[in-house]
Enzyme design. Structure first.
Site, PDB file in Angstrom:
ATOM      1  N   GLY A   3      -1.970 -19.320   2.331  1.00 18.76           N
ATOM      2  CA  GLY A   3      -1.085 -18.146   2.365  1.00 18.76           C
ATOM      3  C   GLY A   3      -0.914 -17.644   3.793  1.00 18.76           C
ATOM      4  O   GLY A   3      -1.851 -17.694   4.578  1.00 18.76           O
ATOM      5  N   ARG A  10       1.050 -25.126   1.008  1.00 19.17           N
ATOM      6  CA  ARG A  10      -0.095 -25.625   0.239  1.00 19.17           C
ATOM      7  C   ARG A  10       0.241 -27.080  -0.027  1.00 19.17           C
ATOM      8  O   ARG A  10       1.343 -27.410  -0.442  1.00 19.17           O
ATOM      9  CB  ARG A  10      -0.258 -24.827  -1.051  1.00 19.17           C
ATOM     10  CG  ARG A  10      -0.440 -23.330  -0.752  1.00 19.17           C
ATOM     11  CD  ARG A  10      -0.926 -22.555  -1.936  1.00 19.17           C
ATOM     12  NE  ARG A  10      -0.727 -21.126  -1.750  1.00 19.17           N
ATOM     13  CZ  ARG A  10      -1.634 -20.293  -1.223  1.00 19.17           C
ATOM     14  NH1 ARG A  10      -2.801 -20.747  -0.835  1.00 19.17           N
ATOM     15  NH2 ARG A  10      -1.370 -19.012  -1.089  1.00 19.17           N
ATOM     16  N   ASP A  63     -10.202 -20.311   2.660  1.00 21.16           N
ATOM     17  CA  ASP A  63     -11.303 -21.216   2.306  1.00 21.16           C
ATOM     18  C   ASP A  63     -10.824 -22.612   1.912  1.00 21.16           C
ATOM     19  O   ASP A  63     -11.482 -23.605   2.225  1.00 21.16           O
ATOM     20  CB  ASP A  63     -12.215 -20.604   1.229  1.00 21.16           C
ATOM     21  CG  ASP A  63     -11.488 -20.337  -0.072  1.00 21.16           C
ATOM     22  OD1 ASP A  63     -10.256 -20.202  -0.054  1.00 21.16           O
ATOM     23  OD2 ASP A  63     -12.177 -20.262  -1.113  1.00 21.16           O
ATOM     24  N   THR A  84      -6.397 -15.062   6.439  1.00 18.34           N
ATOM     25  CA  THR A  84      -6.026 -14.762   5.050  1.00 18.34           C
ATOM     26  C   THR A  84      -6.125 -13.253   4.846  1.00 18.34           C
ATOM     27  O   THR A  84      -7.060 -12.629   5.355  1.00 18.34           O
ATOM     28  CB  THR A  84      -6.921 -15.502   4.031  1.00 18.34           C
ATOM     29  OG1 THR A  84      -6.702 -14.943   2.726  1.00 18.34           O
ATOM     30  CG2 THR A  84      -8.404 -15.393   4.349  1.00 18.34           C
ATOM     31  N   ASP A 136      -6.884 -11.823   2.196  1.00 20.67           N
ATOM     32  CA  ASP A 136      -7.830 -11.497   1.112  1.00 20.67           C
ATOM     33  C   ASP A 136      -9.209 -11.033   1.580  1.00 20.67           C
ATOM     34  O   ASP A 136      -9.947 -10.434   0.812  1.00 20.67           O
ATOM     35  CB  ASP A 136      -8.013 -12.712   0.192  1.00 20.67           C
ATOM     36  CG  ASP A 136      -6.725 -13.095  -0.514  1.00 20.67           C
ATOM     37  OD1 ASP A 136      -5.831 -12.241  -0.627  1.00 20.67           O
ATOM     38  OD2 ASP A 136      -6.616 -14.263  -0.939  1.00 20.67           O
ATOM     39  N   ASP A 156     -11.787 -12.798   1.867  1.00 22.09           N
ATOM     40  CA  ASP A 156     -12.699 -13.353   0.865  1.00 22.09           C
ATOM     41  C   ASP A 156     -13.661 -14.399   1.432  1.00 22.09           C
ATOM     42  O   ASP A 156     -14.216 -15.209   0.696  1.00 22.09           O
ATOM     43  CB  ASP A 156     -11.900 -13.944  -0.310  1.00 22.09           C
ATOM     44  CG  ASP A 156     -10.918 -15.022   0.136  1.00 22.09           C
ATOM     45  OD1 ASP A 156     -10.748 -15.231   1.354  1.00 22.09           O
ATOM     46  OD2 ASP A 156     -10.310 -15.659  -0.744  1.00 22.09           O
ATOM     47  N   ARG A 176      -6.990 -12.006  -4.912  1.00 22.21           N
ATOM     48  CA  ARG A 176      -7.573 -13.022  -5.807  1.00 22.21           C
ATOM     49  C   ARG A 176      -8.885 -12.520  -6.405  1.00 22.21           C
ATOM     50  O   ARG A 176      -8.902 -11.467  -6.996  1.00 22.21           O
ATOM     51  CB  ARG A 176      -7.770 -14.329  -5.041  1.00 22.21           C
ATOM     52  CG  ARG A 176      -6.413 -14.899  -4.606  1.00 22.21           C
ATOM     53  CD  ARG A 176      -6.367 -16.352  -4.756  1.00 22.21           C
ATOM     54  NE  ARG A 176      -6.171 -16.988  -3.468  1.00 22.21           N
ATOM     55  CZ  ARG A 176      -6.111 -18.282  -3.312  1.00 22.21           C
ATOM     56  NH1 ARG A 176      -6.299 -19.091  -4.315  1.00 22.21           N
ATOM     57  NH2 ARG A 176      -5.876 -18.786  -2.114  1.00 22.21           N
TER      58      ARG A 176
END
Ligand code: ATP
Length: 319
Positions: free
Chosen positions: A11, A72, A103, A125, A127, A129, A171
């Site tokens: 992303g 992607r 990741d 990212t 996120d 995360d 997510r």
């Protein structure tokens, strides 16, 4: 080492351009040739390469998205994908690679590193995360976007006495909901890391209404549950009408904040310096305001933990 390449993958995140700019300019400063690979691993497999110069990255520091574009690439994940990519890089005389992504992109970077292409990961990212780093590039811009959106929704929430459920990205990581919730004064923050109790949320809505409160904002992380079903259940159980607002891809765009520009610039430079010093197979991160690096597979394995102190503070502030 003479020729390095850089790509963005997964992303897109605000600040990726600042990282590309830093890689290119620091690389050129150290006498390296820098190649940009378009559309992540997909472009790598297609040999979609572009020579980068100092001027090719001018005027991009403040721009969201990524000038190299991102993708992607299921093909890269197929059998033989990484081997083909490594062959293409070797055929083009590229000595090493910098991968800016999340990741999934890091897993690909690790495979390429194991195939003999010295590779460094830079966390890009929204996120946040990746547990090995306090912050990823793009996260702060995303929470600022959510903060602005919630501010506008609160205006209409107060005017109509209507409650809003605001679904945000992330997510399986609740950081966007939590941090944005704190900075925008959300009444409830619902994240995948902590079980929620609908009866308890309804009690807080009802208590607020009884106190004469005419606005109520609930930040719901996308990884928790279906937002439509959640909003419907909330309306039924509290007896007050709730509306759902999905911020969606707006969270990915926009000019990076000061923090993201600084983080991306420092991380991009660090990635180049690591390669120059013969380091590879590592991811760049930030811990306690200091850049650090960690083996990519170890970095991917660090579980991202929710900041429980902040979560508890959010609850106290909303009571
Ligand atoms: P974001 O967090 O923004 O979604 P990401 O990097 O995690 O970013 P992914 O779609 O998971 O995004 O991964 C990006 C690309 O990395 C994939 O399209 C694929 O080409 C490659 N990739 C992902 N997982 C693996 C894996 N296990 N092995 C090899 N390559 C992978």
């Amino acid at each position: 080492m003479k020729r390095i390449a850089v790509l963005t993958s997964g992303g897109d995140a605000p600040g990726m351009n600042a990282a590309i700019r830093s890689v290119v300019r620091v690389g050129i400063y150290h006498g390296l040739e820098v190649i940009g690979i378009r559309r992540g691993y997909e472009g790598l497999l297609e040999g979609d390469f572009v020579e980068m110069t100092r001027s090719s990255v001018s005027d991009i520091l403040q721009r969201g998205g990524t000038i190299l574009q991102t993708a992607r690439s299921p093909e890269f994940q197929e059998n033989g994908g990484p081997e083909k990519a490594a062959r293409i890089l070797q055929d083009r005389g590229i000595d090493s690679l910098i991968v800016i992504g999340g990741d999934g992109s890091f897993k690909g970077a690790k495979l390429l590193n194991d195939l003999g292409i010295p590779t460094i990961g830079v966390p890009g990212t929204i996120d946040n995360d990746l547990g090995y780093t306090d912050y990823t590039i793009g996260f702060y811009t995303a929470i600022e976007t959510v903060m602005e959106a919630v501010g506008k929704l609160r205006d209409t929430s107060s005017s109509h006495g209507r409650m809003f459920v605001v679904e945000v990205m992330g997510r399986n990581c609740g950081d966007i909901a939590l941090y944005a919730g704190v900075i925008s004064g959300a009444e409830n923050v619902i994240v995948p890391e902590v079980d929620y109790d609908m009866a308890e949320i309804c009690r807080s809505v009802i208590q607020g209404q009884e106190r004469g409160k005419n606005h109520h904002i609930i930040l719901l992380s996308e990884g928790v549950t279906d937002a439509n079903a959640f909003t419907k259940e909330l309306s039924e159980c509290s007896g007050y009408p709730a509306r759902l607002a999905v911020i969606g891809h707006l969270q990915r765009g926009g000019s990076p904040t000061a923090f993201d520009r600084l983080l991306a610039t420092q991380m991009g430079a660090k990635a180049v310096e690591l390669l120059i010093h013969g380091k590879s197979g590592v991811a760049v991160g930030i811990r306690g305001n200091k850049l650090h690096c960690m083996e990519i597979d170890e970095a991917i394995g660090v579980r991202d933990r929710l900041n429980m102190n902040l979560y508890e503070l959010a609850e106290i502030l909303a009571k």
